[in-house]
Design a protein around this motif. Structure first.
Motif, short mmCIF file in Angstrom:
data_model
loop_
_atom_site.label_atom_id
_atom_site.label_comp_id
_atom_site.label_asym_id
_atom_site.label_seq_id
_atom_site.Cartn_x
_atom_site.Cartn_y
_atom_site.Cartn_z
N VAL A 71 -14.40 47.62 -54.36
CA VAL A 71 -14.19 48.10 -55.77
C VAL A 71 -15.16 47.06 -56.65
N TYR A 72 -16.07 47.93 -57.60
CA TYR A 72 -16.99 47.05 -58.34
C TYR A 72 -17.55 48.06 -59.14
N ASP A 73 -18.30 47.37 -60.29
CA ASP A 73 -19.45 48.39 -61.09
C ASP A 73 -20.05 47.30 -61.55
N ALA A 74 -21.36 47.57 -62.38
CA ALA A 74 -22.27 46.81 -62.78
C ALA A 74 -21.72 45.68 -63.85
N GLY A 75 -20.64 45.80 -64.31
CA GLY A 75 -20.13 44.93 -65.43
C GLY A 75 -18.98 44.03 -64.57
N SER A 76 -18.96 44.15 -63.30
CA SER A 76 -18.07 43.04 -62.48
C SER A 76 -18.73 41.67 -62.57
N ARG A 77 -17.78 40.69 -63.11
CA ARG A 77 -18.18 39.21 -63.22
C ARG A 77 -17.72 38.49 -62.29
N ILE A 78 -16.36 38.64 -61.71
CA ILE A 78 -16.13 37.84 -60.40
C ILE A 78 -15.48 38.72 -59.16
N LEU A 79 -15.85 38.08 -58.18
CA LEU A 79 -15.49 38.64 -57.00
C LEU A 79 -14.50 38.20 -56.24
N ILE A 80 -13.51 38.97 -55.95
CA ILE A 80 -12.20 38.35 -54.96
C ILE A 80 -12.32 39.00 -53.90
N LEU A 81 -12.22 38.07 -52.78
CA LEU A 81 -12.28 38.38 -51.32
C LEU A 81 -11.22 37.85 -50.54
N GLY A 82 -10.74 38.93 -49.85
CA GLY A 82 -9.69 38.80 -48.79
C GLY A 82 -10.55 38.59 -47.49
N SER A 83 -9.65 38.49 -46.36
CA SER A 83 -10.31 38.50 -45.02
C SER A 83 -10.71 39.72 -44.46
N PHE A 84 -9.76 40.42 -43.96
CA PHE A 84 -9.98 41.81 -43.29
C PHE A 84 -8.69 42.41 -43.79
N PRO A 85 -8.67 43.73 -43.98
CA PRO A 85 -7.42 44.71 -44.12
C PRO A 85 -6.30 44.63 -43.28
N SER A 86 -5.11 44.46 -43.67
CA SER A 86 -4.00 44.22 -42.69
C SER A 86 -3.72 45.71 -42.25
N VAL A 87 -3.00 45.74 -41.40
CA VAL A 87 -2.35 46.90 -40.86
C VAL A 87 -1.97 48.11 -41.76
N LYS A 88 -1.06 47.26 -42.65
CA LYS A 88 -0.53 48.35 -43.81
C LYS A 88 -1.72 48.86 -44.98
N SER A 89 -2.65 47.77 -45.17
CA SER A 89 -3.82 48.24 -45.85
C SER A 89 -4.61 49.30 -45.24
N ARG A 90 -4.81 49.14 -44.12
CA ARG A 90 -5.48 50.04 -43.20
C ARG A 90 -4.72 51.53 -43.11
N GLU A 91 -3.52 51.51 -43.28
CA GLU A 91 -2.90 52.72 -43.36
C GLU A 91 -2.90 53.46 -44.80
N VAL A 92 -3.03 52.56 -45.80
CA VAL A 92 -2.81 53.33 -47.27
C VAL A 92 -4.31 53.13 -47.61
N ASN A 93 -5.20 52.78 -46.99
CA ASN A 93 -6.51 52.88 -47.12
C ASN A 93 -6.98 52.26 -48.30
N PHE A 94 -6.36 51.05 -48.83
CA PHE A 94 -6.71 50.17 -49.89
C PHE A 94 -6.18 48.81 -49.74
N PHE A 95 -6.89 48.16 -50.40
CA PHE A 95 -6.64 46.59 -50.64
C PHE A 95 -5.02 46.19 -50.77
N TYR A 96 -4.44 45.19 -50.02
CA TYR A 96 -3.36 44.74 -50.25
C TYR A 96 -2.03 45.83 -50.42
N GLY A 97 -2.23 46.52 -49.38
CA GLY A 97 -1.19 47.70 -49.30
C GLY A 97 0.25 47.31 -48.75
N HIS A 98 0.42 46.19 -48.19
CA HIS A 98 1.75 45.67 -47.91
C HIS A 98 2.84 45.60 -49.02
N PRO A 99 3.84 46.19 -49.16
CA PRO A 99 4.70 45.86 -50.55
C PRO A 99 4.91 44.39 -50.61
#
Length: 166
Positions: A14-42
């Motif tokens: 998720v980014y656009d030309a106006g993005s000023r910082i980048l936050i990186l995780g390692s790799f999507p968790s099982v739950k994130s892969r299920e919901v198809n987005f970052f930090y999906g585990h409740p």
């Protein structure tokens, strides 16, 4: 006994030309892969923490989360594009393939890179720093496994992202 699976990430940054910082995780968790987005585990504290640091309402939908990120000039991605992994265990990662970090850095005005946790930081230093020549700031993980860090303590460390946003 759990076994390794080769996983290719299914969603991009998720980014656009106006993005000023980048936050990186390692790799999507099982739950994130299920919901198809970052930090999906409740139980992951990323979204409540970020909303608190930014002083805004906690978004409930993926579109709302994207809007919060972009409104505040935040890019979000992971360090790895694919890997062999057991479940969601960062410590099990092998045969890692990094993301194309330069595609994002060339498209946005990223002033600082932050890694969410030790695994992300170590993976960045191994795979992405040689490519982009930048050194990220390691922030404490928002994972529920990082129980030693209270929400207040996390907020105290994570508020440093505000320095580069406005």
């Amino acid at each position: 006994m759990p076994e390794y699976k080769h996983i290719q990430r299914q969603f991009g940054p998720v980014y656009d030309a106006g993005s000023r910082i980048l936050i990186l995780g390692s790799f999507p968790s099982v739950k994130s892969r299920e919901v198809n987005f970052f930090y999906g585990h409740p139980q992951n504290r990323f979204w409540p923490l970020l909303a608190g640091v930014l002083g805004c309402e906690l978004p409930q939908s993926i579109d709302g989360k994207k809007e919060m990120l972009l409104t505040h000039h935040i890019a979000l991605w992971d360090t790895l594009d694919s890997c062999d992994i057991i479940g969601s265990s960062d410590s099990s990662i092998r045969n890692a393939e990094p993301v194309d970090i330069m595609s994002l850095l060339n498209a946005a005005d990223i002033r600082q890179i932050y890694c969410n946790g030790t695994a992300s930081y170590k993976l960045f230093m191994k795979y992405l720093r040689p490519v982009c020549g930048r050194t990220p700031v390691q922030l404490p993980s928002t994972s529920p496994a990082n129980a030693a860090w209270s929400m207040d303590r996390l907020r105290g460390q994570w508020k440093q992202i505000l320095e580069f946003l406005y």
